[in-house]
Design an enzyme around this catalytic site. Structure first.
Site, PDB file in Angstrom:
ATOM      1  N   GLU A   1       1.862   8.336  11.028  1.00 26.18           N
ATOM      2  CA  GLU A   1       2.860   8.406   9.926  1.00 26.18           C
ATOM      3  C   GLU A   1       2.039   8.464   8.629  1.00 26.18           C
ATOM      4  O   GLU A   1       1.248   7.668   8.353  1.00 26.18           O
ATOM      5  CB  GLU A   1       3.901   7.547   9.700  1.00 26.18           C
TER       6      GLU A   1
ATOM      7  N   CYS B   1       5.146   5.552   0.849  1.00 30.06           N
ATOM      8  CA  CYS B   1       4.970   6.916   1.147  1.00 30.06           C
ATOM      9  C   CYS B   1       6.167   7.770   0.805  1.00 30.06           C
ATOM     10  O   CYS B   1       6.116   8.906   0.909  1.00 30.06           O
ATOM     11  CB  CYS B   1       4.531   6.923   2.863  1.00 30.06           C
TER      12      CYS B   1
HETATM   13  P1  NAD Z   1      -5.720   5.243   4.283  1.00 27.58           P
HETATM   14  O1  NAD Z   1      -5.515   6.552   4.856  1.00 27.58           O
HETATM   15  O2  NAD Z   1      -6.787   4.961   3.080  1.00 27.58           O
HETATM   16  O3  NAD Z   1      -5.893   3.775   5.072  1.00 27.58           O
HETATM   17  C1  NAD Z   1      -5.185   3.828   6.294  1.00 27.58           C
HETATM   18  C2  NAD Z   1      -5.996   3.026   7.219  1.00 27.58           C
HETATM   19  O4  NAD Z   1      -6.848   3.736   7.873  1.00 27.58           O
HETATM   20  C3  NAD Z   1      -6.629   1.705   6.614  1.00 27.58           C
HETATM   21  O5  NAD Z   1      -6.805   0.754   7.692  1.00 27.58           O
HETATM   22  C4  NAD Z   1      -8.238   2.433   6.507  1.00 27.58           C
HETATM   23  O6  NAD Z   1      -9.151   1.395   6.583  1.00 27.58           O
HETATM   24  C5  NAD Z   1      -8.204   3.406   7.777  1.00 27.58           C
HETATM   25  N1  NAD Z   1      -9.228   4.382   7.440  1.00 27.58           N
HETATM   26  C6  NAD Z   1      -9.778   4.729   6.330  1.00 27.58           C
HETATM   27  N2  NAD Z   1     -10.745   5.789   6.843  1.00 27.58           N
HETATM   28  C7  NAD Z   1     -10.586   6.054   8.224  1.00 27.58           C
HETATM   29  C8  NAD Z   1     -11.408   6.665   8.761  1.00 27.58           C
HETATM   30  N3  NAD Z   1     -12.289   7.584   8.599  1.00 27.58           N
HETATM   31  N4  NAD Z   1     -11.318   6.346  10.378  1.00 27.58           N
HETATM   32  C9  NAD Z   1     -10.345   5.586  10.626  1.00 27.58           C
HETATM   33  N5  NAD Z   1      -9.639   4.799   9.845  1.00 27.58           N
HETATM   34  C10 NAD Z   1      -9.875   5.010   8.623  1.00 27.58           C
HETATM   35  O7  NAD Z   1      -4.422   5.079   3.407  1.00 27.58           O
HETATM   36  P2  NAD Z   1      -3.802   3.664   2.548  1.00 27.58           P
HETATM   37  O8  NAD Z   1      -4.295   3.975   1.271  1.00 27.58           O
HETATM   38  O9  NAD Z   1      -3.799   2.315   3.153  1.00 27.58           O
HETATM   39  O10 NAD Z   1      -2.158   3.882   2.492  1.00 27.58           O
HETATM   40  C11 NAD Z   1      -1.699   4.926   1.800  1.00 27.58           C
HETATM   41  C12 NAD Z   1      -1.303   6.225   2.501  1.00 27.58           C
HETATM   42  O11 NAD Z   1      -0.667   6.060   3.684  1.00 27.58           O
HETATM   43  C13 NAD Z   1      -0.602   7.523   1.647  1.00 27.58           C
HETATM   44  O12 NAD Z   1      -1.247   8.649   1.904  1.00 27.58           O
HETATM   45  C14 NAD Z   1       0.825   7.105   2.153  1.00 27.58           C
HETATM   46  O13 NAD Z   1       1.657   8.108   2.091  1.00 27.58           O
HETATM   47  C15 NAD Z   1       0.597   6.694   3.696  1.00 27.58           C
HETATM   48  N6  NAD Z   1       1.608   6.153   4.211  1.00 27.58           N
HETATM   49  C16 NAD Z   1       2.538   6.766   5.193  1.00 27.58           C
HETATM   50  C17 NAD Z   1       3.264   5.997   5.534  1.00 27.58           C
HETATM   51  C18 NAD Z   1       4.480   6.779   6.439  1.00 27.58           C
HETATM   52  O14 NAD Z   1       5.279   6.078   7.235  1.00 27.58           O
HETATM   53  N7  NAD Z   1       4.508   8.154   6.599  1.00 27.58           N
HETATM   54  C19 NAD Z   1       3.858   4.658   5.380  1.00 27.58           C
HETATM   55  C20 NAD Z   1       2.791   4.055   4.513  1.00 27.58           C
HETATM   56  C21 NAD Z   1       1.915   4.765   4.036  1.00 27.58           C
END
Ligand code: NAD
Length: 529
Positions: free
Chosen positions: A293, A327
């Site tokens: 998501e 999000c």
């Molecule tokens: P992010 O993508 O920066 O991080 C999410 C997770 O991915 C973290 O645990 C991070 O450490 C990890 N990550 C980062 N780089 C990575 C890599 N190269 N490989 C694997 N994992 C990696 O997101 P965030 O800042 O924590 O959250 C915000 C984002 O999440 C926004 O884009 C938001 O829209 C989205 N979000 C979506 C939903 C949904 O249900 N659609 C819900 C909440 C947040």
């Protein structure tokens, strides 16, 4: 494995407490906030029964008071990640052979702990570490987390009960196995409940998990982990591996036993993980299930028949609650010209009443954004709007990171419906409004559908039923969660299963049976009698 169905679980959503002055919950939470700020915890990597201090550390700080550090966490390196995979696979046999009821019991008990003795603690951590207000923390960390645990448990007998038909002289059975291998859960910073559900949903269906929480929210993730342990989760079922995301993922994504990803976060990260898995596809034992998501560029359209007061309130709450770091937060708004000047007045009056500051003040509506990187990113968009000829800032626009990462609620009026801030996810308290000619309602629906690659949430405010019907049908693929006369945020587990498609994810609907089905690999057994 024994998935005989002998129990039934009735699910109800956890009631949201109000935290009125003098109430027990307020007193307890204030006590916990003070305790937490005056303590310092060290968070280990947890693999099987081992708690490991690697010495390679990150800090846990308060976004609204950035110099205040209340803990540090140890990061997993390659060695710990390999160990975690081994431990998970070791734990698998016993965990998956357990009947579903004991698995469900652990999560039901965890929900009782979350909403009982751990409520103040998980809410306090969510307030301090993620900078959520009392209300936002209570909805997320206590209620929604417990809802996920209880709802998932309640779904199990419903899933397992569904059996194929059998004809004369034959008996057909569906066995709801977990998937072979292990699941990799990667959680975002912004929702404590999502952080718990990402490892929780695969585990309750009998899988073993490696869980990498977001760096900015390791503290609250650790509390969730402790709750699950206290609820009786056996060692090795969920292994807790905070660390550098890229490094941890690189090792995991190339392991041949990887059988699924349960991810919530940004679109780019999910795309990169998918690419890495694609590049390694011939090396896995089974095709990994990819559930993600991701981002959103969520819209609200206000028709000229709308109730202006409720539309304005929906815009304010939908855009600025939790600093726009949902999000589902609205960030592009389309308003009919004939009602614009009245709406503008109401929206600006409401925005002017928003209190930004320390989340421990009960009247604070917005805390700080999560970290320096996010602050810089949001500020760049605001600065871009400030100097553009295609837009003007009609409210807010100030940013101050001297104490914490504070960004004012900011409203941009764009002349161009394709202005940068109408198209890109900002993930902060910035909304952009485009005013459309009343007689161009159909065109504007097409515009909404094609403006952004995302398709997470959207809303229409209107009283004209033909307009609502039209929007519902033209925008059929523009949002996975569509709201009529309501803000596009605040989905409740079991009531509005959540998720979107296009660049917003695989739309496997967290908070529904559809999500749990992704962690099940059924076997059908036919017996001739
Ligand atoms: P992010 O993508 O920066 O991080 C999410 C997770 O991915 C973290 O645990 C991070 O450490 C990890 N990550 C980062 N780089 C990575 C890599 N190269 N490989 C694997 N994992 C990696 O997101 P965030 O800042 O924590 O959250 C915000 C984002 O999440 C926004 O884009 C938001 O829209 C989205 N979000 C979506 C939903 C949904 O249900 N659609 C819900 C909440 C947040």
């Amino acid at each position: 494995m024994n998935n005989n169905v002998i129990g039934k679980i009735d699910f109800v959503n956890e009631a949201v407490l109000k935290y009125e002055t003098g109430s027990n919950e307020r007193i307890e939470l204030e006590r916990e906030l003070a305790n937490m700020k005056n303590s310092f915890i060290e968070i280990p990597v947890i693999i099987g029964e081992k708690e490991i201090l690697t010495g390679n550390k990150g800090t846990c700080f308060l976004p609204h008071n950035k110099s205040k550090i209340i803990g540090e966490y140890h990061k997993a390196s390659e060695k710990e990640v390999e160990m975690a995979i081994e431990e998970a696979l070791k734990a698998k046999e016993k965990w998956e052979s357990l009947a579903w009821e004991p698995r469900a019991s652990i999560f039901l008990r965890a929900a009782e702990l979350v909403t009982g003795p751990w409520r103040a603690k998980i809410n306090a951590a969510t307030m301090l570490i993620q900078s959520k207000t009392y209300k936002q923390a209570e909805i997320d960390a206590a209620c929604e987390l417990a809802d996920f645990f209880r709802f998932n448990a309640a779904c199990l007998p419903q899933i397992y009960n569904e059996q194929p038909m059998s004809l004369k002289n034959m008996w057909n059975k569906m066995e709801y196995r977990p998937i072979e291998g292990f699941i990799y859960a990667v959680s975002p910073f912004n929702f404590t409940s999502i952080a718990g559900n990402l490892p929780g949903a695969p585990a309750i269906t009998g899988n073993v998990v490696l869980w990498k929480p977001a760096s900015a929210a390791v503290y609250t993730a650790y509390i969730i982990y402790q709750i699950l342990k206290e609820a009786g989760l056996p060692d090795g079922v969920i292994n807790f591996i905070p660390g550098n995301a890229g490094e941890v993922s690189e090792i995991i994504l190339k392991n041949k036993h990887l059988s699924g990803i349960h991810f919530t976060g940004s679109t780019k990260v999910f795309q990169d993980m998918w690419t890495a898995i694609g590049n390694n596809i011939t090396n896995y034992k089974t095709f990994p299930r990819l559930v993600g998501e991701t981002g959103g560029k969520d819209f609200i359209i206000v028709h000229n028949s709308a109730n202006l007061e409720s539309a304005s309130q929906g815009i304010i709450d939908g855009s600025f609650e939790y600093q726009g770091q949902k999000c589902s937060a609205a960030s592009r708004i389309y308003i009919a010209k004939s009602i614009w000047s009245s709406m503008k007045k109401i929206i600006i009056e409401k925005a002017a009443k928003i209190k930004v500051g320390d989340v421990e003040r009960i009247d604070t509506f917005m805390g700080a954004v999560i970290d320096q990187k996010s602050f810089d990113n949001i500020k760049n968009y605001i600065d871009y709007a400030k100097i553009s000829n295609e837009a003007e800032i009609i409210f807010g626009g100030n940013c101050d990171n001297s104490i914490g990462f504070f960004v004012e609620p900011t409203i941009i009026l764009a002349n161009d419906p394709h202005f940068k801030t109408m198209e890109e996810e900002i993930f902060g308290p910035v909304l952009t409004i485009y005013v459309y000619d009343d007689d161009k309602f159909d065109e504007v629906l097409a515009l909404i559908d094609s403006t952004s690659g995302y398709a997470l949430t959207g809303a229409i405010f209107a009283r004209d039923r033909y307009a609502i019907d039209k929007a519902e049908s033209v925008l059929v693929n523009a949002a996975g969660n569509f709201y009529i006369n309501d803000k596009p945020t605040g989905a409740v587990v079991g009531q509005q299963p959540f998720g979107g498609s296009r660049l917003s994810g695989t739309n496997d609907k967290a908070g529904s049976k559809l999500n749990l089905m992704r962690w099940i690999s059924p076997r059908v057994i036919k017996e001739t009698l």
